[in-house]
Design an enzyme around this catalytic site. Structure first.
Site, PDB file in Angstrom:
ATOM      1  CD  GLU A 103      33.448  53.204  31.364  1.00 43.00           C
ATOM      2  OE1 GLU A 103      33.753  53.549  29.760  1.00 43.00           O
ATOM      3  OE2 GLU A 103      33.116  54.034  33.044  1.00 43.00           O
ATOM      4  CB  CYS A 132      22.719  51.442  30.253  1.00 40.93           C
ATOM      5  SG  CYS A 132      20.715  52.365  30.950  1.00 40.93           S
ATOM      6  CB  CYS A 136      19.661  58.693  29.454  1.00 38.06           C
ATOM      7  SG  CYS A 136      19.212  57.953  30.634  1.00 38.06           S
ATOM      8  CB  CYS A 139      24.457  58.512  28.766  1.00 39.50           C
ATOM      9  SG  CYS A 139      24.660  57.233  29.638  1.00 39.50           S
ATOM     10  N   GLY A 189      24.981  51.769  33.430  1.00 35.46           N
ATOM     11  CA  GLY A 189      24.147  50.517  34.077  1.00 35.46           C
ATOM     12  C   GLY A 189      22.948  50.996  34.600  1.00 35.46           C
ATOM     13  CB  SER A 221      22.904  57.686  40.121  1.00 39.94           C
ATOM     14  OG  SER A 221      22.653  58.895  39.124  1.00 39.94           O
ATOM     15  CB  SER A 244      18.844  60.638  36.569  1.00 40.99           C
ATOM     16  OG  SER A 244      20.162  60.266  36.615  1.00 40.99           O
ATOM     17  CG  LEU A 245      13.344  65.696  37.141  1.00 38.82           C
ATOM     18  CD1 LEU A 245      13.197  64.464  38.004  1.00 38.82           C
ATOM     19  CD2 LEU A 245      13.771  66.655  38.608  1.00 38.82           C
ATOM     20  CG  ASN A 321      31.828  65.229  30.245  1.00 37.03           C
ATOM     21  OD1 ASN A 321      32.731  66.286  30.469  1.00 37.03           O
ATOM     22  ND2 ASN A 321      32.145  64.977  31.890  1.00 37.03           N
ATOM     23  CB  CYS A 364      28.775  56.552  32.948  1.00 38.52           C
ATOM     24  SG  CYS A 364      27.064  57.057  32.837  1.00 38.52           S
TER      25      CYS A 364
HETATM   26  N1  SAH Z   1      21.453  55.363  35.389  1.00 38.68           N
HETATM   27  C1  SAH Z   1      22.254  55.714  36.554  1.00 38.68           C
HETATM   28  C2  SAH Z   1      23.606  55.866  36.973  1.00 38.68           C
HETATM   29  C3  SAH Z   1      23.768  56.287  35.910  1.00 38.68           C
HETATM   30  S1  SAH Z   1      24.082  58.014  34.951  1.00 38.68           S
HETATM   31  C4  SAH Z   1      21.077  56.814  36.703  1.00 38.68           C
HETATM   32  O1  SAH Z   1      20.539  57.287  35.663  1.00 38.68           O
HETATM   33  O2  SAH Z   1      21.220  57.858  37.458  1.00 38.68           O
HETATM   34  C5  SAH Z   1      24.504  59.236  36.492  1.00 38.68           C
HETATM   35  C6  SAH Z   1      24.564  59.942  35.983  1.00 38.68           C
HETATM   36  O3  SAH Z   1      25.779  60.867  35.098  1.00 38.68           O
HETATM   37  C7  SAH Z   1      23.294  60.525  35.778  1.00 38.68           C
HETATM   38  O4  SAH Z   1      22.523  61.222  36.303  1.00 38.68           O
HETATM   39  C8  SAH Z   1      23.591  60.896  34.455  1.00 38.68           C
HETATM   40  O5  SAH Z   1      22.332  61.344  33.358  1.00 38.68           O
HETATM   41  C9  SAH Z   1      24.317  61.319  34.809  1.00 38.68           C
HETATM   42  N2  SAH Z   1      25.131  61.651  32.708  1.00 38.68           N
HETATM   43  C10 SAH Z   1      25.407  60.795  31.597  1.00 38.68           C
HETATM   44  N3  SAH Z   1      25.992  61.030  31.004  1.00 38.68           N
HETATM   45  C11 SAH Z   1      26.409  62.500  31.206  1.00 38.68           C
HETATM   46  C12 SAH Z   1      27.038  62.965  30.266  1.00 38.68           C
HETATM   47  N4  SAH Z   1      27.306  62.677  28.647  1.00 38.68           N
HETATM   48  N5  SAH Z   1      26.922  64.420  30.703  1.00 38.68           N
HETATM   49  C13 SAH Z   1      26.837  64.393  31.912  1.00 38.68           C
HETATM   50  N6  SAH Z   1      26.085  63.731  32.551  1.00 38.68           N
HETATM   51  C14 SAH Z   1      25.625  62.764  32.953  1.00 38.68           C
END
Ligand code: SAH
Length: 381
Positions: A103, A132, A136, A139, A189, A221, A244-245, A321, A364
């Site tokens: 995407e 990825c 997470c 995600c 990713g 990021s 991303s903490l 989300n 994403c």
């Molecule tokens: N892998 C990288 C970049 C991709 S995700 C990272 O981890 O930063 C980009 C951001 O969107 C990250 O902070 C991730 O944690 C957040 N994210 C992913 N899925 C999400 C969701 N369902 N709701 C809110 N934030 C989300």
């Protein structure tokens, strides 16, 4: 994964012209019987006019274009879906040459509440991997694991698809095409896991001969890979870094991000501080608020404490989300408000990300999950 439609589709792709620097383009042109200055023309078409169709490059000799097309590829991905949020966000679903789906997103933003004029910012959000490996829990991208890294060319192809979109929009409205102002590497990713692909693409994004986005307009990021954060700092660019903490204790972070078991919060924050020292760029800490998981007042207090000595940082709160089947809840509006208030009270610079594009499944990977389960679906407007 979708099955390739033909043997051709599954053949290894030809080397891509997209991603080549001017020397490499001149070399490619030389291999095809062209003259060195044709390499410069090719760079102009690709990176300044954002045209990747060799057939349209009218000032290049026809025979050269034919030979180039035999030996090299340009656009290898195809737009298979398009979703509009109605809030200025367009998401494209792209099918790669091997059938995998990724995407990219275009966000149109106004600095004020007056949205009648043209947007102040046009931001592209790009993917660096199909799937990825980070897993997470909140995600959608990691749901099916990592399929593969994208090449630099594939990462850059996303710019060309968005350029086509902006060109069509301009033509429909009878004005010159607009172009992007900002780049965020926040799509599918983990960018630092595909370090070579990322750096190959960002060279073109930043270079004067390339797309020429100032490094300050580019944000990478990361889930937080300490060694790779330092490696990025060592590249000599001044890209913005977002980390991303998402948690304030290792136990909590590992439960949301399994790969944290091998890294740990302290090492990530130390690497981010090193990034600041080398690049002098303020670091953003992203914190996805998950209802009843990491959104309690105690979490806010621990977060403020964790970042107390950080040289210059700010926090971006992202209310989760919803992702089907994740078993995780969105935070309540009150929890988001209280979390923000507590951080501000302790002097932390906080932004809360608006829920942009929820209707296009903005988090994403969600569009791709849909597309891969209904592979080959047509472009929808
Ligand atoms: N892998 C990288 C970049 C991709 S995700 C990272 O981890 O930063 C980009 C951001 O969107 C990250 O902070 C991730 O944690 C957040 N994210 C992913 N899925 C999400 C969701 N369902 N709701 C809110 N934030 C989300």
């Amino acid at each position: 994964m979708a099955q390739p439609a033909s043997r051709l589709e599954s053949a290894p792709p030809l080397p891509s012209l997209i991603g080549m620097n001017p020397d490499q383009l001149a070399h490619a042109v030389g291999q095809c019987g062209g003259r060195p200055f044709n390499g410069g023309q090719l760079a102009q078409w690709l990176y300044k006019r954002r045209v990747a169709d060799l057939g349209a490059m009218s000032d290049l000799p026809k025979a050269l274009r034919v030979t180039l097309a035999e030996k090299f590829s340009t656009i290898t991905s195809q737009v298979i879906a398009r979703q509009e949020s109605g809030e200025g966000t367009t998401k494209l679903g792209l099918r790669l040459h091997d059938g995998l789906v990724i995407e990219c997103v275009l966000m149109r933003e106004h600095d004020t509440d007056d949205v009648s004029g043209p947007p102040d910012r046009l931001t592209i959000c790009i993917s660096t991997q199909a799937g990825c490996a980070m897993g997470c829990r909140f995600c959608a991208s990691g749901r099916l694991g990592l399929k593969r890294h994208l090449s630099a060319g594939e990462i850059l192809e996303q710019f060309f698809h968005v350029a086509d979109l902006l060109r069509q929009e301009g033509a429909a409205q009878g004005r010159p095409e607009s172009w992007l102002t900002n780049v965020v590497v926040m799509g599918m990713g983990e960018p630092l896991h595909n370090f070579d692909g990322l750096m190959g693409a960002l060279e073109v994004v930043n270079a004067e001969w390339g797309f020429h986005f100032g490094a300050r307009r580019v944000t990478v990021s990361t889930v937080g890979l300490p060694d790779r954060i330092r490696e990025l700092a060592g590249q000599g660019y001044q890209f913005n870094l977002a980390v991303s903490l998402h948690a304030t204790t290792d136990e909590q972070r590992t439960s949301l991000i399994p790969t944290n078991a091998g890294t740990g919060l302290k090492a990530i924050i130390a690497a981010a501080a090193d990034y600041f020292r080398v690049s002098r760029r303020e670091v953003t800490f992203e914190y996805t608020l998950v209802g009843e998981s990491n959104d309690a007042p105690d979490d806010a207090l621990r977060l403020a404490e964790l970042l107390r000595d950080f040289p210059r940082g700010n926090v971006n709160l992202i209310p989760m989300n919803p992702v089907e089947g994740s078993g995780l809840k969105e935070p309540t509006a009150q929890a988001v408000e209280e979390f923000t208030r507590l951080l501000r009270q302790r002097g932390v610079n906080v932004h809360v990300r608006r829920k942009r594009g929820r209707r296009v499944l903005a988090a994403c990977g969600q569009l791709r999950l849909q597309l891969e389960s209904a592979s080959g679906s047509p472009v929808s407007g």
